[in-house]
Design an enzyme around this catalytic site. Structure first.
Site, short mmCIF file in Angstrom:
data_model
loop_
_atom_site.label_atom_id
_atom_site.label_comp_id
_atom_site.label_asym_id
_atom_site.label_seq_id
_atom_site.Cartn_x
_atom_site.Cartn_y
_atom_site.Cartn_z
N TYR A 128 50.32 46.30 36.59
CA TYR A 128 48.94 46.34 36.11
C TYR A 128 48.06 45.39 36.92
O TYR A 128 46.97 45.76 37.37
CB TYR A 128 48.90 45.95 34.63
CG TYR A 128 47.53 46.01 34.01
CD1 TYR A 128 46.98 47.23 33.61
CD2 TYR A 128 46.78 44.85 33.83
CE1 TYR A 128 45.72 47.28 33.04
CE2 TYR A 128 45.51 44.90 33.26
CZ TYR A 128 44.99 46.12 32.87
OH TYR A 128 43.74 46.16 32.31
N LYS A 132 44.88 46.49 39.38
CA LYS A 132 43.53 45.97 39.13
C LYS A 132 43.01 45.17 40.33
O LYS A 132 41.80 45.16 40.60
CB LYS A 132 43.51 45.12 37.86
CG LYS A 132 43.68 45.92 36.58
CD LYS A 132 42.54 46.91 36.39
CE LYS A 132 42.61 47.59 35.03
NZ LYS A 132 41.48 48.52 34.79
#
Length: 224
Positions: A128, A132
């Site tokens: 994640y 990002k």
């Protein structure tokens, strides 16, 4: 929304609250090129242009093994958002004041990841975080490229820890002190209304701007 049923439910919820306004549902699965194309065609036929594009889709990896998790997160959190933005560029270019927002995360800041005093320092979430970080770079690149191309302003937006179903358990997030979605919505609304224009091209949150590069590296670039 990915399904017309849930999108229509959201519209009904919005219309039930003051102030009165207009809202319509649009089915869009950003991981399917055909769905993106259909959404662009519908927006074009209804409105003829697009003033604001908010790339809000995001997932946390559910698969096992880091390589699979990376592929899963990148597909939705980075690659598909680029696909949506590319597809809507012609409609954005028709706006007098085009704005593009990427809902990102401070977890994608390399500076904050390396800071032991940061509250998320012990949060792993490698896939994640990496997706990002890539999304932040995508926003920074678009801030330059699309401003030069047709005057668009671009932001990466960190909504903070919010009680949504991203982790499939909003109540568990509330127990950890997560904010309600309307807090994030107010930050996004400020950007849409032009109140955060001085922060265009940056990773912003409700109270300011997050760093996404180290101060040491910034000083090195300035010295050259």
């Amino acid at each position: 929304g990915r399904t017309a049923e849930k999108a229509n439910q959201a519209v009904l919820s919005i219309q039930a609250q003051p102030p009165p306004g207009a809202a319509c549902a649009l089915e869009l699965d950003i991981t399917m090129q055909s769905s993106i194309a259909n959404a662009v065609e519908e927006v074009s036929s209804r409105f003829g242009r697009l003033d604001v594009l908010i790339n809000n889709a995001g997932i946390a990896a559910a698969s096992s093994g880091l390589p699979s998790q990376l592929r899963e997160c990148f597909e939705t959190n980075t690659t598909a958002q680029a696909a949506v933005t590319e597809a809507f560029k012609p409609l954005l270019a028709k706006s007098a004041n085009p704005r593009i927002l990427f809902v990102s995360s401070s977890l994608g800041s390399v500076t904050l990841r390396c800071d032991p005093t940061n509250k998320s320092y012990y949060v792993s979430a490698i896939a994640y975080r990496t997706s990002k970080a890539a999304l932040n770079m995508l926003a920074a690149c678009y801030a330059k490229e699309l401003h030069d191309e047709f005057g668009a302003k671009v932001w990466a937006v960190d909504p903070g820890l919010v009680a949504t179903n991203l982790t499939r358990n909003a109540d568990a997030l509330r127990a950890r002190g997560a904010l309600e979605p309307d807090t994030s919505a107010r930050t996004i609304l400020e950007i849409v209304e032009g109140k955060r224009d001085e922060h265009a091209g940056k990773l912003v949150y409700s109270d300011g701007v997050w760093p996404w590069r180290s101060e040491e590296h910034t000083s090195e670039l300035q010295s050259h």
